[in-house]
Write a protein that holds these residues in place. Sequence first.
Motif, short mmCIF file in Angstrom:
data_model
loop_
_atom_site.label_atom_id
_atom_site.label_comp_id
_atom_site.label_asym_id
_atom_site.label_seq_id
_atom_site.Cartn_x
_atom_site.Cartn_y
_atom_site.Cartn_z
N VAL A 20 14.17 23.34 18.46
CA VAL A 20 13.76 22.52 19.60
C VAL A 20 14.49 21.19 19.56
O VAL A 20 14.54 20.53 18.51
CB VAL A 20 12.23 22.30 19.61
N LYS A 21 15.05 20.81 20.71
CA LYS A 21 15.73 19.53 20.83
C LYS A 21 15.17 18.79 22.04
O LYS A 21 14.77 19.41 23.02
CB LYS A 21 17.24 19.73 21.04
N THR A 22 15.17 17.47 21.95
CA THR A 22 14.80 16.64 23.08
C THR A 22 16.08 15.97 23.57
O THR A 22 16.75 15.27 22.82
CB THR A 22 13.75 15.58 22.68
N GLY A 26 14.73 13.13 27.93
CA GLY A 26 13.36 13.39 27.52
C GLY A 26 12.95 14.84 27.68
O GLY A 26 11.87 15.23 27.27
N THR A 27 13.80 15.65 28.29
CA THR A 27 13.51 17.07 28.51
C THR A 27 13.67 17.83 27.20
O THR A 27 14.66 17.65 26.49
CB THR A 27 14.46 17.65 29.57
N LYS A 28 12.70 18.70 26.90
CA LYS A 28 12.79 19.53 25.70
C LYS A 28 13.41 20.87 26.03
O LYS A 28 13.18 21.44 27.10
CB LYS A 28 11.41 19.77 25.10
N TRP A 59 12.80 25.87 28.51
CA TRP A 59 12.85 24.47 28.89
C TRP A 59 11.45 23.89 29.11
O TRP A 59 10.51 24.61 29.42
CB TRP A 59 13.67 24.30 30.16
N ARG A 60 11.35 22.59 28.96
CA ARG A 60 10.17 21.78 29.29
C ARG A 60 8.89 22.33 28.65
O ARG A 60 8.78 22.37 27.44
CB ARG A 60 10.05 21.62 30.79
N GLU A 64 7.78 23.35 24.68
CA GLU A 64 6.67 22.78 23.93
C GLU A 64 5.77 23.87 23.35
O GLU A 64 5.32 23.78 22.21
CB GLU A 64 5.87 21.83 24.82
N GLU A 67 7.60 25.43 20.43
CA GLU A 67 7.58 24.53 19.28
C GLU A 67 6.24 24.58 18.54
O GLU A 67 6.19 24.61 17.32
CB GLU A 67 7.87 23.11 19.75
N SER A 128 2.79 23.03 29.98
CA SER A 128 2.83 22.06 28.89
C SER A 128 1.47 21.92 28.23
O SER A 128 1.36 21.31 27.20
CB SER A 128 3.32 20.71 29.40
#
Length: 153
Positions: A20-22, A26-28, A59-60, A64, A67, A128
Amino acid sequence: MAGGVNKVILIGNLGTDPEVKTLTSGTKVARLRIATSESYTNKEGERVTNTEWHSVNLWRGLAEVAEKYLKTGNTIYVEGKLRTRSYDDKDGVTRYVTEIEGDNMTMLGGRNDGGGSAPSQGSSPAASQPAPKQQATKPTESAPDADDDDLPF
């Protein structure tokens, strides 16, 4: 048909924990490696298993969820579309990568989570806020019809 259909459906096992990267915005984004396998018996009577590895980006909200809940060995269902991107390697050679952009993901259970599953997660804002884990349920069976005798379920 004008246009076409770009749809991928996978059920497979995670080969590694999600990466996981941000992004600076700010989008994951979560990158998954999913293994799918098919088995058959060859002419010599030996059982042969072929495993295919897939790269999936979530995405987004889905990132989350990945993750928080996904671990190596989990079985998941993913829907998405194929995307091909290019990049230049360190020698300046253009390389192409085909990945799956996941639109929907459902945790099906697996080796590390006790066989439970979570509800389907889409790309809506509600994704989310994942719901707590729930026990998997089997579809209800109806009375067999003469036409359904050859169905495997």
